[in-house]
Structures are given as structure tokens and as C-alpha cells.
Design a protein around this motif. Structure first.
Motif, PDB file in Angstrom:
ATOM      1  N   THR A   1       6.723  -0.242  -6.311  1.00  0.00           N
ATOM      2  CA  THR A   1       5.417   0.404  -6.197  1.00  0.00           C
ATOM      3  C   THR A   1       4.969   0.498  -4.746  1.00  0.00           C
ATOM      4  O   THR A   1       4.447   1.538  -4.308  1.00  0.00           O
ATOM      5  CB  THR A   1       4.372  -0.377  -7.015  1.00  0.00           C
TER       6      THR A   1
ATOM      7  N   HIS B   1       6.697   3.211  -2.852  1.00  0.00           N
ATOM      8  CA  HIS B   1       6.302   4.563  -3.241  1.00  0.00           C
ATOM      9  C   HIS B   1       4.885   4.907  -2.808  1.00  0.00           C
ATOM     10  O   HIS B   1       4.594   6.069  -2.514  1.00  0.00           O
ATOM     11  CB  HIS B   1       6.432   4.707  -4.761  1.00  0.00           C
ATOM     12  N   TYR B   2       4.014   3.903  -2.743  1.00  0.00           N
ATOM     13  CA  TYR B   2       2.605   4.184  -2.441  1.00  0.00           C
ATOM     14  C   TYR B   2       2.138   3.491  -1.156  1.00  0.00           C
ATOM     15  O   TYR B   2       1.742   4.156  -0.193  1.00  0.00           O
ATOM     16  CB  TYR B   2       1.726   3.743  -3.617  1.00  0.00           C
ATOM     17  N   THR B   3       2.181   2.164  -1.124  1.00  0.00           N
ATOM     18  CA  THR B   3       1.610   1.440   0.018  1.00  0.00           C
ATOM     19  C   THR B   3       2.309   1.796   1.317  1.00  0.00           C
ATOM     20  O   THR B   3       1.666   1.847   2.376  1.00  0.00           O
ATOM     21  CB  THR B   3       1.713  -0.077  -0.226  1.00  0.00           C
TER      22      THR B   3
ATOM     23  N   LYS C   1       0.407   9.929  -6.395  1.00  0.00           N
ATOM     24  CA  LYS C   1       0.593   9.718  -4.954  1.00  0.00           C
ATOM     25  C   LYS C   1      -0.601  10.213  -4.142  1.00  0.00           C
ATOM     26  O   LYS C   1      -1.063   9.513  -3.237  1.00  0.00           O
ATOM     27  CB  LYS C   1       1.881  10.381  -4.488  1.00  0.00           C
TER      28      LYS C   1
ATOM     29  N   VAL D   1      -0.062  -1.562  -6.201  1.00  0.00           N
ATOM     30  CA  VAL D   1      -1.016  -0.456  -6.071  1.00  0.00           C
ATOM     31  C   VAL D   1      -2.236  -0.872  -5.260  1.00  0.00           C
ATOM     32  O   VAL D   1      -2.745  -0.104  -4.432  1.00  0.00           O
ATOM     33  CB  VAL D   1      -1.429   0.049  -7.470  1.00  0.00           C
TER      34      VAL D   1
ATOM     35  N   LEU E   1      -3.393   7.549  -4.537  1.00  0.00           N
ATOM     36  CA  LEU E   1      -3.221   6.192  -4.017  1.00  0.00           C
ATOM     37  C   LEU E   1      -2.771   6.138  -2.557  1.00  0.00           C
ATOM     38  O   LEU E   1      -2.704   5.054  -1.988  1.00  0.00           O
ATOM     39  CB  LEU E   1      -2.189   5.444  -4.879  1.00  0.00           C
ATOM     40  N   THR E   2      -2.435   7.273  -1.965  1.00  0.00           N
ATOM     41  CA  THR E   2      -1.960   7.267  -0.584  1.00  0.00           C
ATOM     42  C   THR E   2      -2.667   8.364   0.207  1.00  0.00           C
ATOM     43  O   THR E   2      -3.471   9.130  -0.318  1.00  0.00           O
ATOM     44  CB  THR E   2      -0.438   7.502  -0.514  1.00  0.00           C
TER      45      THR E   2
END
Length: 633
Positions: A370, A373-375, A549, A325, A552-553
Motif C-alpha cells: 500500500t 502504491h500511495y504513500t 490514487k 493508507v 490518497l496521493t
């Protein structure tokens, strides 16, 4: 236990000895023989360097030969043997040549001395004519091999330190498994995958441990047991060989485009199963009852091991997810630096978890999930392609290297213990353990699943329980005792048999079980349309896509559209400015699954597809083709 005085005295003596050696070498520089000794040392160092280069060249040539043969197999569309099986065959052939075809002449300077000590010291200081030399422990040599010291040295040099596997080769394999995870199908089957991975692995470990313990008891009665082999060793062996690695089967599944429900169940189970197996083995090793006998059953020690398992797994999971994250990159203008930072952060997750006493395999797995999905959504387009290609390449090379080394180790490892009774009992145990895992759990899961796991899929999951890199890495990590050496040798045979026989028979088994294939994995209608997702999946996935999402994105709907109106100021503060521009598209290629009541919407790049409309279209085409076929007939 000895006090600190003798230890400090020994350390001081060792420092004094090394200092004395340095003084003696300086004084010897003026002696006539000093120059000759330096020349001999330089020649020995150069020879050692050449030998190391030749050993690495052997592995490079193995990988090269494997790649060329893979190309030939793909060109001929041959599926009876996977690339990992090829790598093992080439490794076995090279191992035979190294073991029996190459003999290094004996060194006349080698001297064998005998001295009586209670333990084998890791470092030995030897006084030769007033000069002190430091020697390190390389391993035990049997009395029959005293005359083959040079051959043993050559075989030892092609035997890697087990830490190389854990710290260098395993991280890219495990990370790529999480980074390339098809999250859409994974989360649709999350409950079943968790049941197979956690309960199934525990059941398999207990069944295998019990059967092997009975086999060990039989060996003890018949006088075949050459050392101590306790019940905890049997459980440890059960945990080691419970780590499935169906890489061969999954590669064939992907190539043949097999039913994605089966693919998702097998892939998800194998990914989490490796993590559970390594934590389970650590918990078994940590089992320590009170008292002198450390192999008796103790309730307190058992619950302590269970606590260690839960603590290590949850701590590793939290560390990996947290690292994934916080891997924010603000280097979009410099894709090379961005990719390098992403790579280093990912690898450091494994090392950080190991340094903190957790399990790096679990941490790097969930770090990969993770980050995918996010970074991934915060990376530049060029970095997205680079990271996927980089980790795919590292996974390919590391995996084939490990399987090549397995074949090599069958002949170059010097402490093999093969016992026919134990081998037969181990094979029987893994089949019983896999059956006790798949069939009862599938029956219980089908009681609550709308989309039942068919009998043919259960048989295929039973057949696809191959052992591979993780089982080998766990077995080779400790081969100091008789029991561990026997476990390692048997694990090698199990890996060979399952990869060659089960991996090679995958295509025939698919046809025998009438499992559908030839359906593209990217088609959104592959999961049965009559099987809506569970309310828990709806809640979980809507939480991920609508809140986490966007937070964090830079992708997904802005928080201002998903949070209640009263949270407007907080939503505007936490929403990235780019999220307003990207709210109509999700940039990861494995789209998010947004589940609503009654329908399933899947977003692919810039277009959204509704499964209800796809279903009606498919039904219309099917009816039309049926009518056309009737008219033609």
C-alpha cells in the motif's frame, strides 16, 4: 486449577525474598568479604560483556566475508552459488569451530545440586548462608553434558531468542518484498498468484502432513520414535515447510532477465505464500477439540481453526492496508524527518498487529504494498530514494544474517533430533506437495487464462520451490518438545539442500527448459501482446488509478476529471492542489497499468507508451531483419 490465594502468596513471598536479599546485601557491605564479592561480580559482568561483543563480532565478520565473496563471484560472473548459500557455508564452518574447536575451562565455582520438583520453574530463589539469590531458567541440559556446562553456556550465547527473528529480522525482509513489488506484472497475474498462494499452500500442507504422518507411523512400528508425534504436528510441519523462499532463484532470474511472467508468478506466490503459511501454522496450533484428548479429529474445532485463519488473515490485511493508507507525511521540507517517520510507521505496523493478536508478517507485507502504491507518491524525491535504499540495505543484511545463522545453528543448537527415516520422508513429502500444488492448479488456471502457463514454466516453478528464512523462523519459534525439535532439525536440512542444490542449478535448468532470458524487465512489451488483460483486471486497476490514487496521493488525474460531473463539488474538495500540477505524470518508477478495451497504456515517468505501437514497431523491425538476413544469405 489453583485459586488466586496461593498465587498471591507466592508473589508476596518472592517480593519478600528480593527485599530480604537487598537488606542482606546492605548489611553485608560492612563485612570484610563484601568488597571481594563486589569485585568478583564486576569482573564477571565485564567478562560477560566481552563474550557478548565477541559473539556479535563473529556475525559481523560472517557478513563481511559474505559481502567480499559476493563481490568476487559477481566480478567472475559465477552463478553456481548464490549469496545466501555462501552465507550458510560460512555459518557452518564457524559453527564447527565453535562446537568442536573451542572449549571453555570449567568454572570451579559451579555447583550441581539435586532437588525433586514436578515442573521447571522459570525463576529460582536460592538461600545461601542467609542471603537470597535469584536464578533464571536457561534451558534443559542432558545428564551427559553436566561436565560441559561452560561449553553449553558459550553455545547458548550464540543462539538467539526466536523473538529476535520475528520482531527485528523478519519485518524488513517482508516489508521490502511488498515495497519493491512490481505491481504491473503482479496485478496482471493476480488470480493465478492468489490460487498458488492460498489453494496451493493449503494443498501442499495437507499432502506433506499426510505423507509425514505415514512416515511417523512407520517409525512408531519400527521403534524409532522417541516421543509423541501427532497428526496435528505433521500438519504443522507441512505448514512450516510450505513457506517457499526462492530468493536465490529470483536473484538469478533478475540478473539473467528471465521471462517476467515466470518472475511475476514466482515472486508473487512466494510473497503471499509466506503470509499464508504463518497464518496457517497459527490456525493449526490453535486447533483444540473439546474433551481431554486434544489430538482427536473434531469437526467443530476444525471449523473454528478455519475461522481463526480467515479472521487473522483478514484482520492483518486490513490493519496493514489501513496503516499504509494513513501514513501521510507533511514533512517534505525535512527529508530526514520524513524518512524517519516513514520507517517508524512501517515497522510499528508489524508490532501493532502482533500486539493485537494478528500476524505481523501479513500486516507489514500489505503495508509495504500500500505504501509503495500511495504513500511513496507523497514523499519528497530525496525521501523516495532514501526509503528504497534503506529497506533494500536492511533486507540484504537481515537475509544474509539469517542464512549465516542457519549454518551456525546446525552445530550450535543443542537439542537437534535427526532421524534418517523422518528426513527421507520429509524430502519425499515436500516434492510431492510442491507437485500437487503446481501441476493441477496450472492445468485449472490454463482453462481460463489467455496467456497459458507453459509446461516448461511449470517445471521451473516446481524446481524453484526453495525453502528459506520464513520456514526457519517458523521452525525455531518453538523447540520445546521432541516433535518440534525433530521438525526444526529436518527443516534446516531441507533449507540447506534446496538452497545449495536447486539454487545452484537454476542456470542449468533454465537452459535445459529453454526458458527465454535476456529481455529487460522494464520493457513494456514483455507480456505477450496477444494476451489482453481480463475485464476484472481492467476494472480493478482502473479503480485504483482513476479513483483511489487521486484521492490518497498528489499524483494521477484529478478526481474532477474521473468522477461524474454531478460529483464536482465533492471531487474538488477531495482533490489535492498538487494533483492538478502532477496530473500528467506518475512519480513511482513501477508505473501504473491503465487498461482500456483493446489496448494497454503504460506510463513511465513523463512518457506514455502504447503497447499496440510498440508491437507494430517490433514486428516491422523483425520483418526487416528477416529480409536483410535473407538478402545476405
Amino acid at each position: 486449577m489453583a485459586g488466586p490465594g496461593p498465587v498471591l502468596a507466592a508473589v508476596a513471598a518472592g517480593l519478600w525474598a528480593r527485599g530480604a536479599a537487598g537488606a542482606e546485601v546492605s548489611a553485608a557491605a560492612a563485612r570484610p568479604g563484601a568488597l571481594e564479592e563486589e569485585i568478583v561480580s564486576e569482573k564477571a559482568a565485564e567478562e560477560s560483556h566481552r563474550q557478548d561483543s565477541a559473539n556479535l563480532l563473529v556475525f559481523i565478520l560472517l557478513l563481511t566475508l559474505t559481502i567480499l565473496t559476493i563481490w568476487l563471484f559477481k566480478h567472475r560472473r559465477a552463478r553456481f552459488l548464490h549469496e545466501t548459500g555462501l552465507a550458510m557455508i560460512y555459518g557452518v564452518l564457524v559453527g564447527v569451530v565453535l562446537r568442536y574447536g573451542i572449549h571453555v575451562p570449567s568454572d570451579v565455582n559451579n555447583v550441581t545440586l539435586s532437588c525433586q520438583v514436578q515442573t521447571s520453574p522459570a525463576t529460582l530463589l536460592v538461600n545461601v548462608s542467609g542471603k537470597y539469590y535469584e536464578y533464571t531458567l536457561k534451558g534443559e541440559i542432558s545428564a551427559q553434558e553436566l561436565n560441559n556446562v561452560q561449553d553449553n553456556e558459550m553455545l547458548r550465547k550464540v543462539t538467539f531468542d526466536p523473538e529476535v527473528f520475528f520482531n527485528i529480522l523478519l519485518p524488513p525482509i517482508i516489508f521490502y518484498a511488498g515495497y519493491s513489488l512490481k505491481r504491473r506484472h503482479f496485478f496482471r497475474n493476480l488470480g493465478s498468484i492468489l490460487a498458488y498462494a492460498f489453494l496451493g499452500t493449503a494443498i501442499s500442507c495437507l499432502v506433506i502432513g499426510s505423507v509425514v504422518y505415514g512416515c511417523v507411523a512407520l517409525m512408531k512400528v519400527t521403534g524409532q520414535l522417541g516421543g509423541d508425534f501427532y497428526f496435528t504436528d505433521c500438519l504443522l510441519f507441512g505448514a512450516i515447510v510450505s513457506a517457499t523462499d526462492p530468493v536465490t532463484v529470483l536473484a538469478i532470474f533478475h540478473e539473467l532477465q528471465v521471462d517476467v511472467e515466470l518472475y511475476a508468478l514466482l515472486f508473487g506466490e512466494s510473497v503471499l505464500n509466506d503470509a499464508v503459511a504463518i497464518v496457517l501454522s497459527s490456525s493449526i496450533v490453535a486447533y483444540q477439540p473439546a474433551g481431554d484428548n486434544s489430538h482427536t479429529f473434531d469437526v467443530t474445532a476444525m471449523f473454528k481453526s478455519i475461522g481463526i485463519f480467515l479472521g487473522i488473515f483478514s484482520g492483518s490485511f486490513a490493519m496493514g492496508a489501513a496503516t499504509g493508507v494513513v501514513t501521510f507525511t507533511k514533512l517534505r521540507e525535512f527529508p530526514l524527518l520524513e524518512t524517519g517517520l516513514f520507517f517508524l510507521m512501517s515497522w510499528s505496523t508489524f508490532l501493532l498487529a502482533e500486539a493485537c493478536g494478528f500476524t505481523g508478517v501479513v500486516a507489514v507485507l500489505f503495508c509495504g504494498i500500500t505504501q509503495a502504491h500511495y504513500t511513496y507518491n507523497n514523499l519528497s524525491t530525496e525521501s523516495q530514494h532514501r526509503t528504497k535504499q534503506l529497506f533494500e540495505l536492511l533486507n540484504f543484511l537481515a537475509e544474509n544474517f539469517i542464512f549465516s545463522y542457519m549454518g551456525l545453528a546446525l552445530f550450535t543448537f543443542q537439542n537437534h533430533v535427526f532421524n534418517p527415516t523422518f528426513v527421507v520422508g520429509a524430502f519425499l513429502a515436500i516434492f510431492l506437495g510442491r507437485a500437487a500444488n503446481i501441476y493441477p492448479l496450472s492445468f485449472l488456471l490454463n482453462l481460463g487464462r489467455r496467456n497459458k502457463i507453459g509446461t516448461n514454466l511449470q517445471h521451473m516453478m516446481m524446481f524453484a520451490g526453495l525453502r528459506g528464512a520464513m520456514a526457519f523462523a517458523l521452525a525455531i519459534r518453538d523447540t520445546a518438545t521432541y516433535a518440534r525439535q525433530m521438525m526444526f532439525s529436518t527443516t534446516l536440512l531441507i533449507v540447506f539442500f534446496t538452497v545449495w542444490v536447486f539454487g545452484g542449478g537454476t542456470t542449468a535448468m533454465l537452459s535445459c527448459l529453454n526458458i527465454r532470458h535476456g529481455v529487460p524487465h522494464c520493457c513494456p512489451c514483455i507480456p505477450p501482446l496477444s494476451s489482453p488483460a481480463s475485464p476484472y483486471s481492467c476494472f480493478f486497476l482502473n479503480l485504483l488509478c482513476s479513483y483511489l490514487k487521486p484521492l490518497l496521493t498528489h499524483s494521477g488525474p484529478p478526481l474532477t476529471t474521473t468522477l461524474p460531473g454531478c460529483c464536482g463539488p465533492i471531487a474538488r474538495c477531495l482533490t489535492s492542489p498538487q494533483a492538478y500540477e502532477n496530473q500528467e505524470q506518475l512519480k513511482d518508477d513501477d508505473s501504473d497499468l491503465i487498461l482500456n478495451d483493446g489496448d494497454i497504456s503504460l506510463t513511465y515517468g513523463d512518457s506514455a507508451v502504447n503497447t499496440d505501437s510498440v508491437a507494430s514497431t517490433l514486428r516491422t523491425r523483425w520483418i526487416g531483419s528477416l529480409l536483410l538476413g535473407t538478402m545476405n544469405s
